[in-house]
Design a protein around this motif. Structure first.
Motif, PDB file in Angstrom:
ATOM      1  N   CYS A   1       3.767   6.064   6.377  1.00  0.00           N
ATOM      2  CA  CYS A   1       3.300   5.108   7.376  1.00  0.00           C
ATOM      3  C   CYS A   1       2.061   4.360   6.893  1.00  0.00           C
ATOM      4  O   CYS A   1       1.963   3.136   7.041  1.00  0.00           O
ATOM      5  N   SER A   2       1.135   5.092   6.306  1.00  0.00           N
ATOM      6  CA  SER A   2      -0.089   4.453   5.818  1.00  0.00           C
ATOM      7  C   SER A   2       0.210   3.461   4.703  1.00  0.00           C
ATOM      8  O   SER A   2      -0.347   2.348   4.683  1.00  0.00           O
ATOM      9  N   ARG A   3       1.092   3.832   3.795  1.00  0.00           N
ATOM     10  CA  ARG A   3       1.466   2.908   2.721  1.00  0.00           C
ATOM     11  C   ARG A   3       2.152   1.669   3.262  1.00  0.00           C
ATOM     12  O   ARG A   3       1.923   0.570   2.792  1.00  0.00           O
ATOM     13  N   ALA A   4       3.014   1.840   4.241  1.00  0.00           N
ATOM     14  CA  ALA A   4       3.745   0.702   4.794  1.00  0.00           C
ATOM     15  C   ALA A   4       2.804  -0.284   5.483  1.00  0.00           C
ATOM     16  O   ALA A   4       2.990  -1.495   5.386  1.00  0.00           O
ATOM     17  N   VAL A   5       1.782   0.232   6.153  1.00  0.00           N
ATOM     18  CA  VAL A   5       0.851  -0.654   6.851  1.00  0.00           C
ATOM     19  C   VAL A   5      -0.141  -1.283   5.879  1.00  0.00           C
ATOM     20  O   VAL A   5      -0.396  -2.480   5.923  1.00  0.00           O
TER      21      VAL A   5
END
Length: 173
Positions: free
Chosen positions: A49-53
């Motif tokens: 999730c952090s990478r995607a954002v």
């Protein structure tokens, strides 16, 4: 001629040896739903999730978010699964607006409009930006991490404690 008893004992020994070999394999030691496996799934989901954002300009990363989300769905309790679903929807709306339907996108746009309506002075006009998406993402991520942490730290004897004492004890952890 071999005796039937020796054949049975040979089969039993062979099965016992296979069972011991499979039990020592690290892939079969960690089963779905165990605390260590849930922790790994939560960690993978948080990272995806952090990478995607954060890296949405380079790639959307939605595939990894979906895979990690399903890993959480496979292993977690209902409360953690619900929080993960909300977080995944927020990530998909932030990282790739095509990944969510128009209804969900309208909900997120209405949230931005409510923030804009909160400003009553004309000289302080509200302009939605990518930072707003990241702030709401961090808020939902914090909620997910809190629930996941409580899930991982829960022990059987917590259920025996009275409610106020249990809540106080879990806040200390």
């Amino acid at each position: 001629m071999a005796e039937p008893v020796s054949q049975v004992s040979t089969l039993a020994i062979r099965q016992f040896a296979q069972l011991a070999q499979m039990a020592s394999n690290p892939l079969t030691v960690v089963k779905h739903g165990r605390r260590e496996d849930r922790a790994a799934a939560y960690d993978r989901f948080i990272q995806a999730c952090s990478r995607a954002v954060r890296d949405r300009s380079e790639h959307d990363g939605i595939g990894e978010v979906w895979a990690a989300w399903q890993a959480v769905n496979l292993r977690a309790s209902a409360q953690v699964r619900a929080s993960a679903a909300e977080l995944a929807q927020r990530v998909m709306a932030t990282a790739d607006s095509r990944a969510v339907g128009e209804r969900e996108r309208l909900v997120y746009d209405e949230e931005a409009a409510k923030k804009a309506a909160a400003y009553d002075r004309a000289d302080l006009a509200y302009h939605p930006s990518d930072d707003d998406d990241e702030v709401s993402f961090v808020s939902q991520l914090t909620h997910f991490v809190t629930l996941a942490r409580h899930d991982l730290l829960y022990r059987w004897w917590h259920g025996l404690m009275p409610g106020p004492l249990r809540r106080w004890y879990q806040k200390r952890l």
